[in-house]
Scaffold this motif. Sequence first.
Motif, PDB file in Angstrom:
ATOM      1  N   GLY A  84       0.798  -1.219   0.000  1.00 61.78           N
ATOM      2  CA  GLY A  84       0.000   0.000   0.000  1.00 61.78           C
ATOM      3  C   GLY A  84       0.830   1.268   0.000  1.00 61.78           C
ATOM      4  N   ARG A  85       2.060   1.198   0.486  1.00 59.31           N
ATOM      5  CA  ARG A  85       2.964   2.352   0.502  1.00 59.31           C
ATOM      6  C   ARG A  85       3.993   2.276  -0.618  1.00 59.31           C
ATOM      7  NH1 ARG A  85       3.091   5.667   4.750  1.00 59.31           N
ATOM      8  NH2 ARG A  85       5.229   6.217   4.142  1.00 59.31           N
ATOM      9  N   GLY A  86       3.746   1.420  -1.601  1.00 58.73           N
ATOM     10  CA  GLY A  86       4.706   1.280  -2.686  1.00 58.73           C
ATOM     11  C   GLY A  86       6.002   0.633  -2.245  1.00 58.73           C
ATOM     12  N   PHE A  87       5.946  -0.128  -1.161  1.00 59.88           N
ATOM     13  CA  PHE A  87       7.117  -0.804  -0.595  1.00 59.88           C
ATOM     14  C   PHE A  87       8.203   0.190  -0.167  1.00 59.88           C
ATOM     15  CE2 PHE A  87       5.208  -4.046  -3.403  1.00 59.88           C
ATOM     16  CZ  PHE A  87       4.862  -4.976  -2.432  1.00 59.88           C
ATOM     17  N   LEU A  88       7.774   1.381   0.252  1.00 54.71           N
ATOM     18  CA  LEU A  88       8.661   2.344   0.906  1.00 54.71           C
ATOM     19  C   LEU A  88       8.345   2.347   2.398  1.00 54.71           C
ATOM     20  CD1 LEU A  88       8.418   5.373  -1.557  1.00 54.71           C
ATOM     21  CD2 LEU A  88      10.355   3.802  -1.310  1.00 54.71           C
ATOM     22  N   PRO A  89       9.346   2.361   3.270  1.00 54.24           N
ATOM     23  CA  PRO A  89       9.070   2.357   4.709  1.00 54.24           C
ATOM     24  C   PRO A  89       8.491   3.690   5.160  1.00 54.24           C
ATOM     25  CG  PRO A  89      11.401   2.669   4.328  1.00 54.24           C
ATOM     26  CD  PRO A  89      10.795   2.388   2.985  1.00 54.24           C
ATOM     27  N   ASP A  90       7.755   3.643   6.238  1.00 53.55           N
ATOM     28  CA  ASP A  90       7.163   4.851   6.820  1.00 53.55           C
ATOM     29  C   ASP A  90       8.201   5.522   7.706  1.00 53.55           C
ATOM     30  OD1 ASP A  90       5.641   6.819   7.915  1.00 53.55           O
ATOM     31  OD2 ASP A  90       4.286   5.486   9.027  1.00 53.55           O
ATOM     32  N   LEU A  91       8.846   6.551   7.193  1.00 48.84           N
ATOM     33  CA  LEU A  91       9.876   7.243   7.964  1.00 48.84           C
ATOM     34  C   LEU A  91       9.308   7.948   9.187  1.00 48.84           C
ATOM     35  CD1 LEU A  91      11.983   8.766   5.043  1.00 48.84           C
ATOM     36  CD2 LEU A  91      12.446   6.677   6.353  1.00 48.84           C
ATOM     37  N   PRO A  96      13.270  -8.243  -1.599  1.00 52.31           N
ATOM     38  CA  PRO A  96      12.739  -9.080  -2.671  1.00 52.31           C
ATOM     39  C   PRO A  96      11.637  -8.469  -3.529  1.00 52.31           C
ATOM     40  CG  PRO A  96      11.580  -9.570  -0.650  1.00 52.31           C
ATOM     41  CD  PRO A  96      12.572  -8.480  -0.311  1.00 52.31           C
ATOM     42  N   THR A  97      11.164  -7.254  -3.232  1.00 49.75           N
ATOM     43  CA  THR A  97       9.922  -6.781  -3.852  1.00 49.75           C
ATOM     44  C   THR A  97      10.100  -6.239  -5.258  1.00 49.75           C
ATOM     45  OG1 THR A  97      10.071  -4.477  -3.085  1.00 49.75           O
ATOM     46  CG2 THR A  97       9.150  -6.109  -1.541  1.00 49.75           C
ATOM     47  N   GLY A  98      11.342  -5.895  -5.656  1.00 57.42           N
ATOM     48  CA  GLY A  98      11.564  -5.316  -6.967  1.00 57.42           C
ATOM     49  C   GLY A  98      11.118  -3.868  -7.083  1.00 57.42           C
ATOM     50  N   ALA A  99      10.764  -3.226  -5.967  1.00 57.38           N
ATOM     51  CA  ALA A  99      10.311  -1.830  -5.990  1.00 57.38           C
ATOM     52  C   ALA A  99      11.498  -0.884  -6.101  1.00 57.38           C
ATOM     53  CB  ALA A  99       9.508  -1.522  -4.727  1.00 57.38           C
ATOM     54  N   THR A 100      11.225   0.349  -6.550  1.00 56.77           N
ATOM     55  CA  THR A 100      12.244   1.396  -6.614  1.00 56.77           C
ATOM     56  C   THR A 100      11.818   2.573  -5.748  1.00 56.77           C
ATOM     57  OG1 THR A 100      11.207   2.336  -8.586  1.00 56.77           O
ATOM     58  CG2 THR A 100      12.980   0.738  -8.938  1.00 56.77           C
ATOM     59  N   LEU A 131      19.603  -3.190 -13.102  1.00 50.69           N
ATOM     60  CA  LEU A 131      18.619  -4.126 -13.659  1.00 50.69           C
ATOM     61  C   LEU A 131      17.241  -3.483 -13.574  1.00 50.69           C
ATOM     62  CD1 LEU A 131      19.881  -7.550 -12.300  1.00 50.69           C
ATOM     63  CD2 LEU A 131      20.460  -6.373 -14.433  1.00 50.69           C
ATOM     64  N   TRP A 132      16.893  -2.702 -14.589  1.00 51.55           N
ATOM     65  CA  TRP A 132      15.640  -1.970 -14.635  1.00 51.55           C
ATOM     66  C   TRP A 132      15.022  -2.163 -16.016  1.00 51.55           C
ATOM     67  CZ3 TRP A 132      16.287   1.552 -18.535  1.00 51.55           C
ATOM     68  CH2 TRP A 132      17.601   1.957 -18.813  1.00 51.55           C
ATOM     69  N   PHE A 133      13.717  -1.839 -16.127  1.00 47.65           N
ATOM     70  CA  PHE A 133      13.002  -2.140 -17.362  1.00 47.65           C
ATOM     71  C   PHE A 133      12.320  -0.930 -17.989  1.00 47.65           C
ATOM     72  CE2 PHE A 133      13.184  -5.884 -14.658  1.00 47.65           C
ATOM     73  CZ  PHE A 133      13.907  -6.723 -15.480  1.00 47.65           C
ATOM     74  N   ASP A 134      11.964   0.067 -17.209  1.00 46.61           N
ATOM     75  CA  ASP A 134      11.302   1.249 -17.751  1.00 46.61           C
ATOM     76  C   ASP A 134      12.206   2.469 -17.715  1.00 46.61           C
ATOM     77  OD1 ASP A 134       8.891  -0.112 -18.293  1.00 46.61           O
ATOM     78  OD2 ASP A 134       8.312   0.050 -16.192  1.00 46.61           O
ATOM     79  N   ARG A 135      12.719   2.810 -16.531  1.00 53.71           N
ATOM     80  CA  ARG A 135      13.601   3.977 -16.407  1.00 53.71           C
ATOM     81  C   ARG A 135      14.679   3.684 -15.357  1.00 53.71           C
ATOM     82  NH1 ARG A 135       8.746   5.414 -14.184  1.00 53.71           N
ATOM     83  NH2 ARG A 135       8.157   6.428 -16.117  1.00 53.71           N
ATOM     84  N   SER A 190       9.223  -3.690 -10.468  1.00 53.56           N
ATOM     85  CA  SER A 190       9.521  -2.776 -11.567  1.00 53.56           C
ATOM     86  C   SER A 190      11.004  -2.778 -11.930  1.00 53.56           C
ATOM     87  CB  SER A 190       9.073  -1.354 -11.213  1.00 53.56           C
ATOM     88  OG  SER A 190       9.737  -0.886 -10.056  1.00 53.56           O
ATOM     89  N   ALA A 191      11.841  -3.401 -11.102  1.00 53.30           N
ATOM     90  CA  ALA A 191      13.280  -3.489 -11.371  1.00 53.30           C
ATOM     91  C   ALA A 191      13.798  -4.768 -10.701  1.00 53.30           C
ATOM     92  CB  ALA A 191      14.003  -2.250 -10.843  1.00 53.30           C
ATOM     93  N   THR A 192      15.110  -4.976 -10.782  1.00 53.56           N
ATOM     94  CA  THR A 192      15.787  -6.193 -10.320  1.00 53.56           C
ATOM     95  C   THR A 192      15.431  -7.360 -11.242  1.00 53.56           C
ATOM     96  OG1 THR A 192      14.131  -7.167  -8.800  1.00 53.56           O
ATOM     97  CG2 THR A 192      15.568  -5.418  -7.931  1.00 53.56           C
TER      98      THR A 192
END
Length: 389
Positions: free
Chosen positions: A150-157, A179-183, A212-216, A318-320
């Motif tokens: 829900g947070r785009g796999f970014l931690p809640d600072l 492991p999530t492949g998020a950026t 190792l990325w696919f879009d940007r 989206s990457a890895t």
Amino acid sequence: MTTFSPGLRGVEPYPFEALDRAKAEAVAAGRDVIDFGVGDPREVTPAFIRRGLTDAIEPISSYPRAAGLHELRRSIAGWISRRFDVSVDQSTQLLPTLGSKEIVFSLASAIVDPASGRDLVVVTAPGYTVPERGAQYVGAQVMRLPLSEGRGFLPDLDALDPATLRRTAILWTNYPNNPTGATAPLEWYERVAALAREYGFVWASDEAYSELWFDRPPASALQVGDLTNVFCVNTLSKRSSMTGYRSGFAAGDADLIGALKHLRPATGVTPQEFVQRASVLAWNDESHVAENRARYAAKRRVLLDLFDRKQIRVAGSSATFYLWVVVPGGEPSTTFAMRLLDQAGVVVAPGAFFGPEGEGYVRIALVPTVEDCERAAVALDGVLGEVHT
């Protein structure tokens, strides 16, 4: 009876050892197994890198210097400049490392200082377990910041209050994420860097999958401007299919790099000079990296098409070279992974291996060949259909 340090006594089994045993049993039973479990690339190391390695082997072998070869530091600095449009001083802000795992594990031993109140290491979870294990080994407290879809796999600072931040010795982040492949976006990096400067902790950014990325192209911690308290780790392992060469670097805060340089002659963890000379060639070339990305993109498409047909959701990714796949039907991730091994001969990593925050997912490492990915898709087709319904 031999006694051991508390750190050694407290070492838990590496979770992938259980996966290796299950895979070995299947192979011993004569099963055809396709292994997506461990992120060890099986792509061929480019021929020009291998030639560079053999050409650099001298008749007389000498100890490598802790600071690394000038030529290697220059090539890494050049790559950073081309890739991120950032200038780093190769003499004061760069340190060649023996891959990235050794520095990720050992950083806590150089930074954690309970006597000054810096007794906490913050890690993200689910995640690569080595930063946490390194912290535990030296007796540090560990705080896990959850990565939620829900947070785009970014931690809640904001979960880090001022008292916690003042105790923090190291805050580890890892994007593109295993492991999530998020950026992570650059503005998020800038916020982490500002917190590190304000509260005096080291922000350690593990960027092993940055190429190792696919879009940007993903951002880097090195792009935040002021590198005070910033420590960025990268490696040739994934970028150039050189896991066995053990060649990477750390870059960032000059005071921290200088302190580590002072320490490392006693620990002997710089790559051999012939590996360093091969690494110079790897950092100076981008064509083989683009070819690598294209191969992973082809494998990724095979599996994404399968999951799309089966209406199985892929999160992040989206990457890895990882796919972070939602386990269908609410089945425990370990049970689901063992089912795929038993019924399809396909090895995947249960999300629970990366901590309880990973439950509900499995990680697929796109390291087999394209042909093996296609065979796996066929084998999984019927099994996933049964599980989904």
